[in-house]
Design a protein around this motif. Structure first.
Motif, PDB file in Angstrom:
ATOM      1  N   PHE A  51       1.359  -0.662  -0.370  1.00 51.14           N
ATOM      2  CA  PHE A  51       0.558   0.232   0.293  1.00 51.14           C
ATOM      3  C   PHE A  51       0.845   1.734  -0.170  1.00 51.14           C
ATOM      4  N   PHE A  52       2.566   1.223   0.557  1.00 52.46           N
ATOM      5  CA  PHE A  52       2.985   2.092   0.284  1.00 52.46           C
ATOM      6  C   PHE A  52       4.209   2.366  -1.714  1.00 52.46           C
ATOM      7  N   LEU A  53       3.388   1.511  -2.298  1.00 49.26           N
ATOM      8  CA  LEU A  53       4.441   1.218  -3.408  1.00 49.26           C
ATOM      9  C   LEU A  53       4.406   2.566  -4.396  1.00 49.26           C
ATOM     10  N   TYR A  54       3.430   2.476  -4.415  1.00 50.64           N
ATOM     11  CA  TYR A  54       3.033   3.889  -5.359  1.00 50.64           C
ATOM     12  C   TYR A  54       2.696   5.222  -4.879  1.00 50.64           C
ATOM     13  N   THR A  83      -3.469   6.386  -1.703  1.00 49.11           N
ATOM     14  CA  THR A  83      -2.341   5.136  -1.558  1.00 49.11           C
ATOM     15  C   THR A  83      -2.857   5.104  -0.040  1.00 49.11           C
ATOM     16  N   ASP A  85       7.539   3.084   6.565  1.00 50.77           N
ATOM     17  CA  ASP A  85       5.753   2.817   5.980  1.00 50.77           C
ATOM     18  C   ASP A  85       4.838   3.798   7.134  1.00 50.77           C
ATOM     19  N   ILE A 131      13.183  -1.995  -5.741  1.00 54.11           N
ATOM     20  CA  ILE A 131      11.466  -0.601  -6.175  1.00 54.11           C
ATOM     21  C   ILE A 131      11.321  -1.258  -4.728  1.00 54.11           C
ATOM     22  N   PRO A 174      10.753  -0.346   1.806  1.00 53.33           N
ATOM     23  CA  PRO A 174      10.336   0.505   3.077  1.00 53.33           C
ATOM     24  C   PRO A 174      10.456   2.173   2.720  1.00 53.33           C
ATOM     25  N   GLY A 175       8.893   2.867   3.146  1.00 52.17           N
ATOM     26  CA  GLY A 175       9.800   4.452   3.696  1.00 52.17           C
ATOM     27  C   GLY A 175       9.110   4.643   2.816  1.00 52.17           C
ATOM     28  N   SER A 214       8.942   3.937  -1.445  1.00 58.47           N
ATOM     29  CA  SER A 214       9.282   2.582  -2.918  1.00 58.47           C
ATOM     30  C   SER A 214      10.491   3.409  -4.306  1.00 58.47           C
ATOM     31  N   ILE A 248       9.698   3.322  -6.877  1.00 57.97           N
ATOM     32  CA  ILE A 248       8.650   4.006  -7.778  1.00 57.97           C
ATOM     33  C   ILE A 248       8.221   5.637  -7.604  1.00 57.97           C
ATOM     34  N   ARG A 249       7.547   5.906  -6.290  1.00 57.79           N
ATOM     35  CA  ARG A 249       7.980   7.235  -5.052  1.00 57.79           C
ATOM     36  C   ARG A 249       9.171   7.836  -5.520  1.00 57.79           C
TER      37      ARG A 249
END
Lengths: 232, 155
Positions: free
Chosen positions: A160-163, A168, A198, B78, B81-82, B84, B86-87
């Motif tokens: 859930f913290f990927l995008y 999100t 996260d 990719i 934690p904290g 990604s 992508i971000r």
């Protein structure tokens, strides 16, 4: 939220929380300080649960087995071990298998006998969370049919913290809200596990919503200086 | 977390480099696994790149904010934690759209999912781990080719 620290001696207290504070039908939240601690936790839990199941099978009776948290129990019935689902995110499925093998768990035999399932959390939550919900429901039904103690779901919420994007957190909160703190008669114990880095991305109001306004049991494992940097 | 201090590393590299050729390019490498970050740093160093390697994406972003014009390419894991990859890629592109971004992962993502997952992030390349340093070097050289040519023209 309960708090404990991640000194190795306190892994025992984390296990107590897993095994005694969280009952069948409950959904809970665990915040872990780093991946090393998380690996310690899930390997210890799987080892404890599956070894207890093996001992139970060997004994062939349930005289000394503690079913105090098992609401599937029927008088005189010998129950099969719990099904454990690990939905991994920061470790690959193979890395989880390797970590479990390293503590003496016979991973393949437990996968083969249906007691252990390790999946990539991405596949469970993408493109929507229905995949995970369906999987857990099917495991719950299978546990009842096979006369098992129940199901434990250890899910890493890193997905859930990927995008990027403001949606999100709302997707996460909406998912957590769909998991009620306790289902009476349920046979699933849910442990939604958050990496502290996260979790700390959420604001206080969002954290409160995750805990369903404080109704969900939660445990935050802290380190004095969390995620101690390792110089390479 | 910095895998080796980028500044001290740069100085060290420049010292070594004074006897050799000009670095191929300046890379920002980010992987939360210290072992992988270390191996990548050492491998790229041997192959003639200037490298700043980080295990903490937040620290990597801070470094990039201060030195965005110095970098040709960011290579990032990719799932971290904290923040990604992508971000991180999205932030890096906001700061300097000319910087190339290559993402890597140990997980399998098929093409359909990939195209749905990254619609708004301009990623220039994607690498499945494990991957050899040689293949990664070739991938990076292919990716930065145009950027490198433009930089050379400006100079």
């Amino acid at each position: 939220m309960m708090r404990t620290n991640a000194e190795s001696s306190d892994i025992e207290s984390v296990m107590e929380w897993f095994e005694e504070r969280i009952e069948d039908g409950e959904n809970s939240i665990l915040v872990y300080p780093n991946l090393q601690t998380f690996r310690q936790i899930y390997t210890q839990y799987v080892k404890d649960q599956l070894l207890a199941g093996e001992e139970q099978k060997e004994k062939g009776n349930d005289d000394d087995y503690d079913y105090s948290h098992n609401n599937n129990r029927r008088e005189g019935q010998l129950l099969m071990p719990r099904i454990i689902l690990i939905a991994t995110f920061y470790d690959t499925v193979n890395a989880v298998k390797h970590s479990l093998s390293a503590v003496g768990v016979d991973v393949q035999s437990h996968i083969d006998d249906g007691s252990l399932l390790i999946v990539d959390a991405f596949d469970g939550y993408y493109p929507n969370t229905n995949g995970m919900n369906k999987l857990v429901v099917s495991l719950s039904e299978r546990a009842r049919k096979e006369g098992r103690v129940g199901v434990s779901v250890i899910s890493n919420m890193g997905f859930f913290f990927l995008y990027d994007g403001d949606g999100t957190a709302s997707e996460l909160i909406s998912y957590e809200a769909s998991l009620v703190p306790k289902i009476d008669g349920g046979n699933v114990r849910g442990f939604n596990c958050y990496h502290a880095r996260d979790y700390d991305n959420l604001v206080d109001s969002q954290k409160n919503e995750l805990l369903t306004q404080g109704q969900k049991k939660s445990l935050e494992i802290t380190l004095s200086a969390y995620d101690v940097p390792l110089q390479v | 977390m910095v895998v080796g201090s980028p500044l001290s590393y740069k100085k060290q590299y420049e010292k070594e480099d004074s006897k050799n050729d000009k670095p191929l390019a300046n890379l920002l490498v980010v992987d939360d696994d210290p072992d992988i970050a270390h191996v990548l740093k050492q491998g790229f160093l041997k192959n003639g790149f200037l490298v700043s390697a980080f295990t903490d994406p937040e620290e990597a972003l801070k470094n990039f904010q201060s030195n965005s014009k110095d970098y040709c390419l960011m290579l990032s894991d990719i799932r971290m934690p904290g923040m990604s990859g992508i971000r991180l890629a999205s932030r890096v592109k906001q700061i300097n759209p000319d910087v190339k971004v290559v993402l890597m992962t140990s997980f399998e993502i098929n093409d359909n999912e990939f195209s749905k997952v990254f619609p708004s992030t301009q990623v220039d390349g994607f690498v499945q781990k494990p991957v050899s340093i040689e293949n990664l070097t070739n991938k990076i050289l292919d990716t930065i080719g145009e950027t490198k040519r433009r930089l050379n023209e400006q100079q």
